[in-house]
Design a protein around this motif. Structure first.
Motif, PDB file in Angstrom:
ATOM      1  N   ASP A  82     -13.402 -40.926  80.724  1.00 47.20           N
ATOM      2  CA  ASP A  82     -13.368 -41.132  79.278  1.00 47.20           C
ATOM      3  C   ASP A  82     -14.417 -42.125  78.789  1.00 47.20           C
ATOM      4  O   ASP A  82     -14.331 -42.618  77.672  1.00 47.20           O
ATOM      5  CB  ASP A  82     -11.973 -41.570  78.824  1.00 47.20           C
ATOM      6  N   VAL A  89     -10.850 -36.835  82.104  1.00 47.32           N
ATOM      7  CA  VAL A  89     -10.146 -36.423  80.878  1.00 47.32           C
ATOM      8  C   VAL A  89      -9.432 -35.085  81.037  1.00 47.32           C
ATOM      9  O   VAL A  89      -8.607 -34.723  80.205  1.00 47.32           O
ATOM     10  CB  VAL A  89     -11.121 -36.365  79.676  1.00 47.32           C
ATOM     11  N   LEU A  90      -9.734 -34.348  82.113  1.00 52.05           N
ATOM     12  CA  LEU A  90      -9.037 -33.085  82.402  1.00 52.05           C
ATOM     13  C   LEU A  90      -8.394 -33.113  83.789  1.00 52.05           C
ATOM     14  O   LEU A  90      -8.229 -32.081  84.440  1.00 52.05           O
ATOM     15  CB  LEU A  90     -10.014 -31.911  82.301  1.00 52.05           C
ATOM     16  N   ALA A 120      -8.657 -31.318  72.222  1.00 56.42           N
ATOM     17  CA  ALA A 120      -8.565 -32.752  72.516  1.00 56.42           C
ATOM     18  C   ALA A 120      -8.436 -33.550  71.234  1.00 56.42           C
ATOM     19  O   ALA A 120      -8.750 -33.071  70.140  1.00 56.42           O
ATOM     20  CB  ALA A 120      -9.804 -33.213  73.289  1.00 56.42           C
ATOM     21  N   GLU A 133      -6.968 -37.753  69.526  1.00 56.03           N
ATOM     22  CA  GLU A 133      -6.393 -39.071  69.709  1.00 56.03           C
ATOM     23  C   GLU A 133      -5.590 -39.449  68.474  1.00 56.03           C
ATOM     24  O   GLU A 133      -5.824 -38.945  67.372  1.00 56.03           O
ATOM     25  CB  GLU A 133      -7.498 -40.107  69.971  1.00 56.03           C
ATOM     26  N   THR A 182      -4.365 -40.435  73.752  1.00 57.43           N
ATOM     27  CA  THR A 182      -5.392 -39.404  73.877  1.00 57.43           C
ATOM     28  C   THR A 182      -4.810 -38.244  74.679  1.00 57.43           C
ATOM     29  O   THR A 182      -3.866 -38.414  75.453  1.00 57.43           O
ATOM     30  CB  THR A 182      -6.654 -39.920  74.586  1.00 57.43           C
ATOM     31  N   ALA A 198      -6.069 -34.025  76.269  1.00 61.21           N
ATOM     32  CA  ALA A 198      -7.105 -32.996  76.367  1.00 61.21           C
ATOM     33  C   ALA A 198      -6.669 -31.886  77.310  1.00 61.21           C
ATOM     34  O   ALA A 198      -5.924 -32.107  78.270  1.00 61.21           O
ATOM     35  CB  ALA A 198      -8.415 -33.599  76.867  1.00 61.21           C
ATOM     36  N   SER A 199      -7.162 -30.672  77.033  1.00 60.21           N
ATOM     37  CA  SER A 199      -6.929 -29.513  77.881  1.00 60.21           C
ATOM     38  C   SER A 199      -7.880 -28.408  77.444  1.00 60.21           C
ATOM     39  O   SER A 199      -8.331 -28.392  76.295  1.00 60.21           O
ATOM     40  CB  SER A 199      -5.484 -29.019  77.750  1.00 60.21           C
ATOM     41  N   ALA A 204     -15.238 -35.082  73.922  1.00 62.32           N
ATOM     42  CA  ALA A 204     -14.003 -35.583  74.519  1.00 62.32           C
ATOM     43  C   ALA A 204     -14.264 -36.539  75.668  1.00 62.32           C
ATOM     44  O   ALA A 204     -13.348 -37.218  76.137  1.00 62.32           O
ATOM     45  CB  ALA A 204     -13.156 -34.411  75.022  1.00 62.32           C
TER      46      ALA A 204
END
Length: 345
Positions: A113, A130-131, A167, A169, A221, A223-224, A251
Motif C-alpha cells: 500500500d 493490497v490484494l 477498492a 477507503e 481500506t 480491495a479486490s 489502489a
C-alpha cells in the motif's frame, strides 16, 4: 561505481534513507551500479574484517552499520516479459517502477500500500499486499533470485493479469472508533477481499485533505478484483468515503516523505473482540502517539495466523509503550512479521 568516505561530498546524502531517525555511520559507502560492484564491495568488507549492510530504497531500516554500506539505489532496472508474465527487478527498484512498467501490458505485481517501498526488502519479508487475501504473499510468486554472497542483486517474479480493482477507503472520526472496530471485526469477509484498519493522527497542515486536518481518525481500506459490499461498515458518519472501480496503480498507494518512525507487530492465531478493544484503548491512551493497524489474514493466506496487529509511532524509543499495548494480545501471539518491524532490534 562511486565510493564515499566520511567527510566526502555526497556521503550524507548517500547514507540517508526513508528513516530519518536512524542513520548509518559507515567507514565506506559503495554506491553500486551492478552485480560486479556488489561483489567488489562484499570482497572489500571481507578483506578488511568489516560487517556490511545493504541499503536499498524501502522503508524498513532496522539496524545501522559502522562498516561497509552497500547503496543499491542506482541498481533500479525493471524488465517486463509480457509473454511469460514475469518481471526481473534489480536490488534498488521500488514498486512504482514495476507498476508503471507492467501496466501497459495489462499486468500488475503483488505490491503493497505504499508505492515507494523497495521491491527486494518487501518481497523477502513476505510481502503482504493490497490484494494479499486474494492472491497470497508476494514471496509466493518469486521465480528466481540473483545473489552475490548473501546480497540479493535481482529478483524474478510472476505478474498477474490485473488492470482494474474494486477498492476504496473510509475515514471516521476517532470518537466513533469503538463502533468502527466492532463492525470491522465482525465483517464476514469474502476470501477475495483484502481489508485493513488503521488509526492515524493527522497534523493540521494543508498537505492533508481538509476533513482530516488536526483530527484523530480511523481509516478502513479494502480491495479486490471482484465486487463486494461495504454497507455494514457505515456505522457512523464518514469524513471521507471513496469506493469504486479504479486502476490498480491508484489502489497501490502514494509515496510518503522521509520521516522518523518506529514500529513493531505481532502475528495472532485468534483475536477476540474484547482483546481488540483493549488494544485500541491502550494505544489511544498511551503517553506517546501510537498508530494501530489491524490486518485480517485468511483467504489465500492460509495457515495458523489469523491477524496481524502492527503499531507505528512517529518517534524512536517507544519499545516499552508498544510492548504494553501488545501485552493485551500476548496470549494469542505466535510470532511477528518482518515486513512490519521498523527501527527495532
Amino acid at each position: 561505481m562511486q565510493k564515499f568516505l566520511p567527510g566526502d561530498t555526497g556521503y550524507d546524502d548517500e547514507r540517508s534513507g526513508f528513516q530519518t531517525g536512524l542513520r548509518h555511520e559507515p567507514q565506506v559507502i559503495f554506491a553500486v551500479e551492478n552485480a560486479q560492484d556488489v561483489e567488489e564491495a562484499v570482497r572489500y568488507a571481507e578483506d578488511h574484517g568489516l560487517e556490511y549492510v545493504v541499503q536499498a530504497t524501502g522503508h524498513g531500516l532496522t539496524t545501522t552499520t559502522t562498516g561497509v554500506l552497500i547503496s543499491t539505489k542506482r541498481m533500479n532496472k525493471v524488465e517486463i516479459d509480457p509473454r511469460t508474465k514475469t518481471a526481473r527487478v534489480e536490488a534498488g527498484a521500488v514498486w512504482q517502477q514495476v507498476i508503471e512498467a507492467a501496466a501497459p501490458h495489462g499486468l500488475a505485481p503483488l505490491s503493497g500500500d505504499a508505492s515507494d517501498v523497495g521491491v527486494i526488502g518487501y518481497t523477502l519479508g513476505g510481502g503482504y499486499g493490497v490484494l494479499a487475501r486474494e492472491f497470497g504473499f508476494a514471496s509466493d510468486r518469486v521465480r528466481g533470485t540473483e545473489k552475490v554472497g548473501d546480497v540479493i542483486t535481482a529478483l524474478e517474479f510472476e505478474l498477474l493479469e490485473i488492470d482494474q480493482v474494486h477498492a476504496g477507503e473510509m475515514y471516521f472520526d476517532a470518537e466513533h472508533a469503538a463502533q468502527v472496530f466492532e463492525a470491522f471485526h465482525k465483517w464476514d469477509l469474502p476470501a477475495h477481499v483484502t481489508p485493513s484498519l488503521t488509526t492515524i493522527s493527522f497534523p493540521d497542515i494543508p498537505v492533508f485533505p481538509a476533513p482530516l486536518r488536526g483530527r484523530d481518525v480511523v481509516r478502513l481500506t479494502f480491495a479486490s478484483t471482484r465486487p463486494f459490499e461495504i454497507d455494514h461498515l457505515r456505522v457512523a458518519p464518514t469524513l471521507i468515503e471513496e469506493f469504486g472501480l479504479r486502476h490498480f496503480a491508484e489502489a497501490a498507494g502514494k509515496p510518503l516523505p522521509p520521516h522518523t518512525y518506529q514500529g513493531d507487530n505481532v502475528l495472532l492465531n485468534d483475536l477476540p473482540l474484547d482483546a481488540l478493544h483493549r488494544v485500541r484503548e491502550k494505544a489511544a491512551n498511551s503517553d506517546v502517539p501510537i498508530f494501530l493497524g489491524l490486518i485480517p489474514l485468511g483467504g489465500a493466506l492460509t495457515g495458523e495466523v489469523t491477524h496481524v496487529i502492527k503499531l507505528i509511532s512517529p518517534r524512536l524509543g517507544v519499545e516499552k509503550q508498544h510492548a504494553e499495548v501488545l501485552d493485551e494480545v500476548r496470549p494469542f501471539a505466535i510470532g511477528s512479521a518482518r515486513n512490519f518491524r521498523y527501527a527495532v532490534g
